[in-house]
Write a protein that holds these residues in place. Structure first.
Motif, PDB file in Angstrom:
ATOM      1  N   ASN A 282       0.851  -1.190   0.000  1.00  0.00           N
ATOM      2  CA  ASN A 282       0.000   0.000   0.000  1.00  0.00           C
ATOM      3  C   ASN A 282       0.888   1.241   0.000  1.00  0.00           C
ATOM      4  O   ASN A 282       1.404   1.652   1.050  1.00  0.00           O
ATOM      5  CB  ASN A 282      -0.908   0.011   1.228  1.00  0.00           C
ATOM      6  CG  ASN A 282      -1.833   1.214   1.258  1.00  0.00           C
ATOM      7  OD1 ASN A 282      -1.862   2.009   0.307  1.00  0.00           O
ATOM      8  ND2 ASN A 282      -2.578   1.389   2.330  1.00  0.00           N
ATOM      9  N   PRO A 283       1.103   1.875  -1.141  1.00  0.00           N
ATOM     10  CA  PRO A 283       2.019   3.018  -1.227  1.00  0.00           C
ATOM     11  C   PRO A 283       1.534   4.251  -0.482  1.00  0.00           C
ATOM     12  O   PRO A 283       2.324   5.149  -0.187  1.00  0.00           O
ATOM     13  CB  PRO A 283       2.109   3.283  -2.734  1.00  0.00           C
ATOM     14  CG  PRO A 283       0.862   2.698  -3.304  1.00  0.00           C
ATOM     15  CD  PRO A 283       0.518   1.526  -2.447  1.00  0.00           C
ATOM     16  N   ALA A 284       0.248   4.314  -0.149  1.00  0.00           N
ATOM     17  CA  ALA A 284      -0.290   5.509   0.502  1.00  0.00           C
ATOM     18  C   ALA A 284       0.292   5.722   1.889  1.00  0.00           C
ATOM     19  O   ALA A 284       0.331   6.859   2.379  1.00  0.00           O
ATOM     20  CB  ALA A 284      -1.816   5.431   0.581  1.00  0.00           C
ATOM     21  N   VAL A 285       0.743   4.654   2.552  1.00  0.00           N
ATOM     22  CA  VAL A 285       1.296   4.801   3.903  1.00  0.00           C
ATOM     23  C   VAL A 285       2.784   4.479   3.950  1.00  0.00           C
ATOM     24  O   VAL A 285       3.387   4.468   5.032  1.00  0.00           O
ATOM     25  CB  VAL A 285       0.537   3.920   4.916  1.00  0.00           C
ATOM     26  CG1 VAL A 285      -0.897   4.388   5.057  1.00  0.00           C
ATOM     27  CG2 VAL A 285       0.583   2.451   4.514  1.00  0.00           C
ATOM     28  N   CYS A 286       3.398   4.225   2.817  1.00  0.00           N
ATOM     29  CA  CYS A 286       4.828   3.916   2.765  1.00  0.00           C
ATOM     30  C   CYS A 286       5.635   5.207   2.903  1.00  0.00           C
ATOM     31  O   CYS A 286       5.339   6.209   2.251  1.00  0.00           O
ATOM     32  CB  CYS A 286       5.175   3.225   1.450  1.00  0.00           C
ATOM     33  SG  CYS A 286       6.930   2.884   1.234  1.00  0.00           S
ATOM     34  N   ILE A 287       6.670   5.173   3.768  1.00  0.00           N
ATOM     35  CA  ILE A 287       7.538   6.346   3.945  1.00  0.00           C
ATOM     36  C   ILE A 287       8.920   6.114   3.347  1.00  0.00           C
ATOM     37  O   ILE A 287       9.849   6.884   3.597  1.00  0.00           O
ATOM     38  CB  ILE A 287       7.670   6.723   5.424  1.00  0.00           C
ATOM     39  CG1 ILE A 287       8.223   5.553   6.247  1.00  0.00           C
ATOM     40  CG2 ILE A 287       6.330   7.190   5.981  1.00  0.00           C
ATOM     41  CD1 ILE A 287       8.527   5.920   7.694  1.00  0.00           C
ATOM     42  N   ALA A 288       9.070   5.064   2.553  1.00  0.00           N
ATOM     43  CA  ALA A 288      10.332   4.775   1.856  1.00  0.00           C
ATOM     44  C   ALA A 288      11.515   4.671   2.813  1.00  0.00           C
ATOM     45  O   ALA A 288      12.616   5.125   2.511  1.00  0.00           O
ATOM     46  CB  ALA A 288      10.598   5.835   0.783  1.00  0.00           C
ATOM     47  N   CYS A 289      11.303   4.053   3.961  1.00  0.00           N
ATOM     48  CA  CYS A 289      12.383   3.913   4.946  1.00  0.00           C
ATOM     49  C   CYS A 289      13.399   2.858   4.530  1.00  0.00           C
ATOM     50  O   CYS A 289      14.539   2.873   5.007  1.00  0.00           O
ATOM     51  CB  CYS A 289      11.817   3.592   6.325  1.00  0.00           C
ATOM     52  SG  CYS A 289      10.979   1.981   6.434  1.00  0.00           S
ATOM     53  N   GLY A 290      13.002   1.902   3.688  1.00  0.00           N
ATOM     54  CA  GLY A 290      13.923   0.885   3.199  1.00  0.00           C
ATOM     55  C   GLY A 290      14.100  -0.317   4.094  1.00  0.00           C
ATOM     56  O   GLY A 290      14.908  -1.204   3.795  1.00  0.00           O
ATOM     57  N   GLU A 291      13.346  -0.391   5.217  1.00  0.00           N
ATOM     58  CA  GLU A 291      13.491  -1.519   6.129  1.00  0.00           C
ATOM     59  C   GLU A 291      13.164  -2.844   5.447  1.00  0.00           C
ATOM     60  O   GLU A 291      13.836  -3.850   5.669  1.00  0.00           O
ATOM     61  CB  GLU A 291      12.591  -1.322   7.349  1.00  0.00           C
ATOM     62  CG  GLU A 291      13.080  -0.283   8.321  1.00  0.00           C
ATOM     63  CD  GLU A 291      14.323  -0.742   9.070  1.00  0.00           C
ATOM     64  OE1 GLU A 291      14.241  -1.711   9.830  1.00  0.00           O
ATOM     65  OE2 GLU A 291      15.380  -0.125   8.859  1.00  0.00           O
ATOM     66  N   CYS A 292      12.148  -2.866   4.624  1.00  0.00           N
ATOM     67  CA  CYS A 292      11.722  -4.116   3.989  1.00  0.00           C
ATOM     68  C   CYS A 292      12.807  -4.655   3.063  1.00  0.00           C
ATOM     69  O   CYS A 292      13.168  -5.836   3.140  1.00  0.00           O
ATOM     70  CB  CYS A 292      10.416  -3.898   3.221  1.00  0.00           C
ATOM     71  SG  CYS A 292      10.492  -2.592   1.965  1.00  0.00           S
ATOM     72  N   ALA A 293      13.338  -3.801   2.205  1.00  0.00           N
ATOM     73  CA  ALA A 293      14.360  -4.247   1.256  1.00  0.00           C
ATOM     74  C   ALA A 293      15.658  -4.599   1.968  1.00  0.00           C
ATOM     75  O   ALA A 293      16.339  -5.564   1.612  1.00  0.00           O
ATOM     76  CB  ALA A 293      14.604  -3.166   0.212  1.00  0.00           C
ATOM     77  N   GLY A 294      16.006  -3.825   2.994  1.00  0.00           N
ATOM     78  CA  GLY A 294      17.265  -4.047   3.679  1.00  0.00           C
ATOM     79  C   GLY A 294      17.286  -5.293   4.538  1.00  0.00           C
ATOM     80  O   GLY A 294      18.352  -5.863   4.770  1.00  0.00           O
TER      81      GLY A 294
END
Length: 374
Positions: A282-294
């Motif tokens: 859900n991109p509406a609440v994503c803050i692009a912190c990068g935790e998921c990818a990292g």
């Protein structure tokens, strides 16, 4: 009330056990913010510049004085509150410091009816304690707002601008509470002096796996303003305001990304009737912190700060996988081969085997005693 209001349920450090955010403390130009007990503590000497709130990625901090009229018309000038009433531009909106004006603030002004936002440059920002040696400390927010407004279909004449109207620095009023001596001792730094409004809710211990998502009022405010502004131009909210997350075939749907996502932007659905699990973003609440990818063990996720294409803001499934039950913990996961253990159980088994191998390699005790007495 205090100078700074704090919303614990929007603070990354307070709400998550695996994230250490100190953006507000790093942004404070007078160094009176410290992170204690996983929340900001503000000592004596706060100058109400708003830089801490501007730096907060979620909107957990709000500084008194950065309030704007609900209805506006025409060009709106933003003035530093250090400019005396008699010297201010006609009809100007005064804020404690222009450095604390966010791009979301500019969009909110347009939503309220402003046709353009002008930052009045009095020429003393670089020498001010809140200016951090920047002659135009609002420039970054203005550029970001300009990108968003242009993408929403507003004409170039509506984009933020600066107006030079220099005044001698000696005519500036005192900066916030700068007249108070700044005590930089640790005791003063950690002592609550009423600068932060008290949070009446009892703090709950943070957990990386059992917690409510971090609220993101800053992002909600941005999307609310852009929805209105884009609709005036017959458009949808522009894709560039949304981050994008994509999953490769390496995704095993074990949910590590879901567990570490602070805002709930990722959700795993593993009990489909067809035996297929799904990962939804859900991109509406994503803050692009990068935790998921990292933190993905398979490095299966890729984060882009800006999405492209239509429907960028709508929730969507980014991975579909056939799931099976782990032979170790009975949790569902989606292996890419014939593995019977989920990543967590696989790691546990590997550690156990490695430990046993080291024990065997060490041999029997030097005194010859049986290591396995009956």
């Amino acid at each position: 009330g205090g100078v700074v209001a704090f919303a614990a349920d929007s603070c990354l450090s307070h709400q998550t056990a695996h994230m250490e955010c100190a953006a507000c403390a790093k942004a404070c130009p007078v160094g009176v913010i410290a992170i204690a007990n996983r929340r900001p503590e503000i000592g004596a000497g706060c100058i109400s510049c708003g830089r801490c709130a501007d730096a907060c990625p979620t909107g957990a901090l709000k500084v008194r004085g950065f309030d704007y009229p609900l209805e506006l018309a025409g060009t709106v000038a933003l003035e530093c509150a250090r400019v005396s009433l008699g010297a201010r531009a006609e009809g100007a909106v005064a804020v404690p410091c222009l450095a604390g004006v966010t791009a979301e603030d500019v969009l909110a002004l347009h939503k309220a009816g402003a046709t353009q936002t002008i930052f009045v440059d009095r020429g003393w920002c670089a020498a001010c304690a809140a200016g951090c040696n920047e002659s135009q400390p609002w420039a970054k927010a203005a550029r970001q707002a300009a990108d968003w407004l242009a993408a929403a279909g507003l004409p170039a004449s509506s984009l933020p601008a600066s107006m030079a109207a220099y005044l001698p620095a000696r005519r500036a009023l005192p900066l916030g509470r700068a007249a108070e001596p700044v005590d930089r001792s640790r005791r003063a730094l950690l002592a609550r002096v009423g600068a932060v409004a008290p949070d009446v809710r009892p703090p709950s211990p943070p957990s990386a796996f059992a917690r409510a998502p971090v609220r993101v009022p800053r992002r909600a405010r941005l999307l609310a303003a852009l929805t209105v502004l884009a609709a005036r131009s017959g458009r949808e909210v522009p894709a560039i305001v949304f981050p994008d997350v994509r999953a490769s075939e390496a995704c095993e749907l074990h949910g590590v990304c879901v567990a570490v996502c602070p805002t709930g932007a990722l959700t795993r659905f593993e009990d489909g009737e067809d035996g297929v699990g799904r990962l939804e973003f859900n991109p509406a609440v994503c803050i692009a912190c990068g935790e998921c990818a990292g933190r993905c063990p398979e490095l299966a996720l890729e984060l882009s700060p800006r999405a492209e294409g239509d429907n960028a803001g709508r929730p969507r499934v980014i991975a579909r996988r056939v799931v099976r039950e782990c032979a170790g913990c009975n949790q569902l996961f989606a292996p890419n081969d014939d593995k019977t253990l989920c990543p967590s159980c696989t790691k546990t088994e590997a550690f156990a085997k490695a430990g046993f191998a080291l024990f065997r390699a060490a041999g029997p005790p030097a005194d010859g005693r049986d290591p396995y007495p009956t």
